[in-house]
Scaffold this motif. Structure first.
Motif, mmCIF file in Angstrom:
data_model
loop_
_atom_site.group_PDB
_atom_site.id
_atom_site.type_symbol
_atom_site.label_atom_id
_atom_site.label_comp_id
_atom_site.label_asym_id
_atom_site.label_seq_id
_atom_site.Cartn_x
_atom_site.Cartn_y
_atom_site.Cartn_z
ATOM 1 N N UNK A 37 3.488 -18.859 44.251
ATOM 2 C CA UNK A 37 3.243 -19.795 43.567
ATOM 3 C C UNK A 37 1.329 -19.785 42.860
ATOM 4 N N UNK A 38 0.969 -20.279 42.281
ATOM 5 C CA UNK A 38 -0.382 -20.657 41.748
ATOM 6 C C UNK A 38 -0.582 -21.978 41.402
ATOM 7 N N UNK A 39 -1.673 -22.106 41.762
ATOM 8 C CA UNK A 39 -2.463 -24.055 41.008
ATOM 9 C C UNK A 39 -3.075 -22.787 39.974
ATOM 10 N N UNK A 40 -2.841 -23.620 39.216
ATOM 11 C CA UNK A 40 -3.796 -23.075 38.490
ATOM 12 C C UNK A 40 -4.331 -23.572 36.824
ATOM 13 N N UNK A 139 -6.317 -18.100 33.164
ATOM 14 C CA UNK A 139 -5.661 -18.605 34.057
ATOM 15 C C UNK A 139 -6.823 -18.948 35.955
ATOM 16 N N UNK A 140 -7.663 -19.376 36.072
ATOM 17 C CA UNK A 140 -8.116 -19.052 37.618
ATOM 18 C C UNK A 140 -7.008 -19.910 38.423
ATOM 19 N N UNK A 141 -6.470 -19.057 39.894
ATOM 20 C CA UNK A 141 -5.020 -19.376 40.473
ATOM 21 C C UNK A 141 -5.587 -18.971 41.795
ATOM 22 N N UNK A 142 -5.295 -19.861 42.725
ATOM 23 C CA UNK A 142 -5.363 -19.853 44.827
ATOM 24 C C UNK A 142 -3.653 -19.788 44.415
ATOM 25 N N UNK A 143 -3.258 -19.501 45.753
ATOM 26 C CA UNK A 143 -1.624 -19.737 45.905
ATOM 27 C C UNK A 143 -1.595 -21.335 45.640
ATOM 28 N N UNK A 144 -0.612 -21.629 45.764
ATOM 29 C CA UNK A 144 0.117 -23.209 45.237
ATOM 30 C C UNK A 144 -0.263 -23.754 46.939
ATOM 31 N N UNK A 145 -0.659 -24.033 47.547
ATOM 32 C CA UNK A 145 -0.468 -24.830 49.377
ATOM 33 C C UNK A 145 -1.594 -25.592 49.370
ATOM 34 N N UNK A 146 -2.027 -26.347 49.928
ATOM 35 C CA UNK A 146 -3.287 -27.118 50.749
ATOM 36 C C UNK A 146 -3.625 -26.086 51.459
ATOM 37 N N UNK A 147 -4.605 -26.074 51.357
ATOM 38 C CA UNK A 147 -5.677 -25.539 51.818
ATOM 39 C C UNK A 147 -5.072 -25.097 53.834
ATOM 40 N N UNK A 148 -5.333 -24.064 54.290
ATOM 41 C CA UNK A 148 -4.735 -23.728 55.490
ATOM 42 C C UNK A 148 -3.207 -23.766 55.826
#
Length: 350
Positions: A37-40, A139-148
């Motif tokens: 999943x991404x957060x975008x 759409x800019x999107x890293x993975x959907x999670x709090x970093x770490x």
């Protein structure tokens, strides 16, 4: 969060329209791709992109990947594509491959952390493609999670930590692959893998291009070093509990070493993240909780399960977690890359 939207069975056209309009208005969403999943947010909107970093507590020196739905959109994002990069696009797009390319000025510096290059991919997940296409913006999107934390492959794993940080969450079911995309950068016909994924070294070699592995795949990046790809720097994929990764191509040697660690910590509560085939070896050991990560004969199942299992570790009152490793071949290279980072480079290879 305005709404959790279920697209698992069918994409609701009215809800899709609502979400895509919100993206153009600067919203941040969680959405499925075939990898994780991404957060975008709109990659052309500096303020919207800033919300991604805030939602994830993401370090501002960790660049984002830009997702596109077609080649016209690619032309708006990057300034040049070589014939070698085109070979990879023709072979692996749409799909789980990110290519580092020279960016156009339209991409804000916050996306690339002030680099003059940007990672771009065209996902194959139909929900992701529909969202990008309908919104009309990359759409800019890293993975959907709090970093770490481990990346999200199921909405149920991430909804509680992100529901107050985003505008919409789209549920598309479990991710098909379970690991983030392969990231590459080309120097003429030499492909450097910056982050391994489901598109393997062997897959890329089949195109006739040369392949090298970045030296940081299993080695941490220094604090002052810049990185062209996400997943190369900072703590990633990690449970809170101390974690050790153990691997040997000799199964008995690996098992004996894990037993030594268990015996050395016999007063502690331990989890074993291991293969289904090895379950019987561990389930009767005192103070040991066995957690299956899949079959050692099906590494695609391990890739699909590993982040969800890593997330479960912190739900138990544990003192130590031990993970069985895999051979660094095919998708095993990507699995070991993620597990090495999840363990904070606390690795025993025999």
């Amino acid at each position: 969060m305005k709404e959790l939207i279920d697209f698992k069975e069918k994409i609701d056209k009215d809800k899709l329209e609502e979400v895509c309009k919100s993206i153009k208005d600067g919203s941040v969403i969680v959405f499925p791709t075939e990898t994780v999943y991404g957060i975008g947010a709109n990659a052309l909107d500096k303020s919207a992109v800033k919300k991604i970093f805030m939602a994830k507590n993401r370090p501002t020196d960790n660049p984002l990947i830009v997702h596109i739905s077609n080649y016209d959109m690619l032309d708006k994002v990057v300034s040049n594509v070589t014939k070698y990069e085109k070979i990879l696009m023709d072979k692996f797009w749409p799909g789980p491959l990110t290519i580092i390319l020279p960016k156009k000025e339209e991409i804000p510096n916050i996306v690339t952390c002030n680099l003059d290059t940007v990672g771009v991919r065209m996902p194959s997940n139909k929900i992701a493609i529909n969202i990008i296409e309908k919104s009309g913006v990359p759409i800019a999107a890293p993975s959907a999670n709090i970093s770490g934390k481990p990346s999200g492959t199921l909405v149920t794993d991430i909804v509680d930590e992100l529901k107050d940080r985003v505008d919409y969450i789209i549920d598309g079911g479990i991710s098909d692959i379970g690991l983030e995309s392969t990231v590459v950068k080309l120097d003429n016909d030499v492909v450097k893998i910056l982050r391994p994924g489901a598109i393997t070294k062997e897959d890329i070699l089949s195109t006739g291009l040369n392949v090298v592995l970045d030296k940081h795949l299993f080695k941490d990046v220094q604090e002052n070093e810049k990185v062209a790809s996400p997943g190369m720097k900072h703590r990633h994929y990690a449970p809170k509990v101390k974690t050790i990764l153990v691997y040997s191509n000799d199964e008995k040697k690996e098992y004996d070493r894990i037993c030594d660690i268990i015996n050395e910590n016999n007063n502690k509560k331990i989890s074993i993240l291991g293969f289904n085939e090895n379950k019987e070896k561990y389930i009767n050991k005192p103070n040991v909780k066995f957690m299956c990560i899949g079959s050692k004969h099906d590494l695609n199942s391990v890739a699909k399960n590993v982040f969800t299992v890593l997330r479960k570790v912190d739900k138990y009152d544990l003192d130590l977690s031990i993970i069985e490793g895999v051979e660094k071949q095919g998708i095993g290279l990507a699995i070991m890359n993620r597990l090495t980072r999840a363990c904070g480079y606390n690795v025993i290879e025999l």
